[in-house]
Design an enzyme around this catalytic site. Sequence first.
Site, PDB file in Angstrom:
ATOM      1  N   ASP A 170      25.275  -3.175 -11.709  1.00  0.00           N
ATOM      2  CA  ASP A 170      24.505  -3.547 -12.892  1.00  0.00           C
ATOM      3  C   ASP A 170      23.158  -4.128 -12.453  1.00  0.00           C
ATOM      4  OD1 ASP A 170      24.884  -4.039 -15.988  1.00  0.00           O
ATOM      5  OD2 ASP A 170      23.836  -5.782 -15.190  1.00  0.00           O
ATOM      6  N   ILE A 171      22.086  -3.691 -13.092  1.00  0.00           N
ATOM      7  CA  ILE A 171      20.742  -4.169 -12.737  1.00  0.00           C
ATOM      8  C   ILE A 171      20.568  -5.607 -13.222  1.00  0.00           C
ATOM      9  CG2 ILE A 171      18.258  -3.784 -13.038  1.00  0.00           C
ATOM     10  CD1 ILE A 171      18.912  -0.828 -13.544  1.00  0.00           C
ATOM     11  N   ASN A 178      12.383  -4.941 -19.268  1.00  0.00           N
ATOM     12  CA  ASN A 178      11.944  -4.302 -20.514  1.00  0.00           C
ATOM     13  C   ASN A 178      10.947  -5.177 -21.270  1.00  0.00           C
ATOM     14  OD1 ASN A 178      13.338  -1.849 -20.381  1.00  0.00           O
ATOM     15  ND2 ASN A 178      15.182  -2.710 -21.306  1.00  0.00           N
ATOM     16  N   ASP A 187      13.155   2.444 -18.058  1.00  0.00           N
ATOM     17  CA  ASP A 187      13.694   3.772 -17.757  1.00  0.00           C
ATOM     18  C   ASP A 187      13.358   4.184 -16.326  1.00  0.00           C
ATOM     19  OD1 ASP A 187      14.761   3.992 -20.265  1.00  0.00           O
ATOM     20  OD2 ASP A 187      13.210   5.331 -21.047  1.00  0.00           O
ATOM     21  N   GLU A 213      22.275  -0.077 -18.275  1.00  0.00           N
ATOM     22  CA  GLU A 213      21.846  -0.277 -16.880  1.00  0.00           C
ATOM     23  C   GLU A 213      23.036  -0.413 -15.932  1.00  0.00           C
ATOM     24  OE1 GLU A 213      21.783  -4.426 -18.798  1.00  0.00           O
ATOM     25  OE2 GLU A 213      21.502  -2.343 -19.391  1.00  0.00           O
TER      26      GLU A 213
END
Length: 295
Positions: A170-171, A178, A187, A213
């Site tokens: 997971d980021i 964002n 993206d 993500e």
Amino acid sequence: MKNKTILVVDDTIANLDILVELLDQYDVIDATNGKDALEIVEDEHIDLILLDIMMPEMDGYEICQRLKSEENTKDIPIIFITAKTDENSIERAYDIGGADYVTKPFQPKELLARVKKELQIQELMNNLKLLASTDPLTKLYNRRYFANVSQHILELSKRQKNNLSIIIIDIDKFKNINDTYGHQAGDSVIVALANKLLHSHRKSDLACRYGGEEFVILLPNTQRNEALQVAEKLRKEIADISVDFQNKQHICFTVSIGVSEVVVANEPNIEKALKRADDALYEAKNSGRNKVCSI
């Protein structure tokens, strides 16, 4: 349609010669009996089969039924080419999975048109399957495909008595990316991570975008300690990624990773192992991010 491979099966050499010459725009493989035909399909990628019905030992109907009963060959289109013209023969050919039926003597242009049509249909079906199984942004497999294929991988692992492992990635602080740079930048970060996964995992591993993500990798024949090494290597390599964005901005990011092992002797599916990996991921998040944890 270059580079399409057609298998022609007929026990009469003269018929094979005619078909091979007629289909010179394709890659053509020929066979004179059912046994050879089935072996060829096992060893080669075949896009279309032209199949005679009346052959000794194994006729075209039996060959077709065998191909349609196997998962890896059931979708290959089959055009029957035969001198049998009665309605019962034609009906049976379609009932067992034939895509088309051409009677001998055939008209060359008509046969070529039917071959072209079936290859176009097959290509369209393949494209639809690809769209249904992949994530359009990252080109990784999607969650639905992962759910379907992971169970097959588990069953194979059970037969081989080999455990497998799961990695969930997971980021970190993705919402901040964002909010700071915009969703287009987000993206770009997701694509950069996906490209790393595409070029880092083994061919036997199954990597997918699980949602947002979050990414998942299923590693067959891999114990937890080995998976932890893979995960730690990925974590370090991802931390070195710099995403170039508009106005020459460079976006760096980290990931948190959860790892679990599927003990195939004890687990009927991978759901509990996925939950353990997810719990480990949250442990990594809650203990500072940019780390690998395992439960």
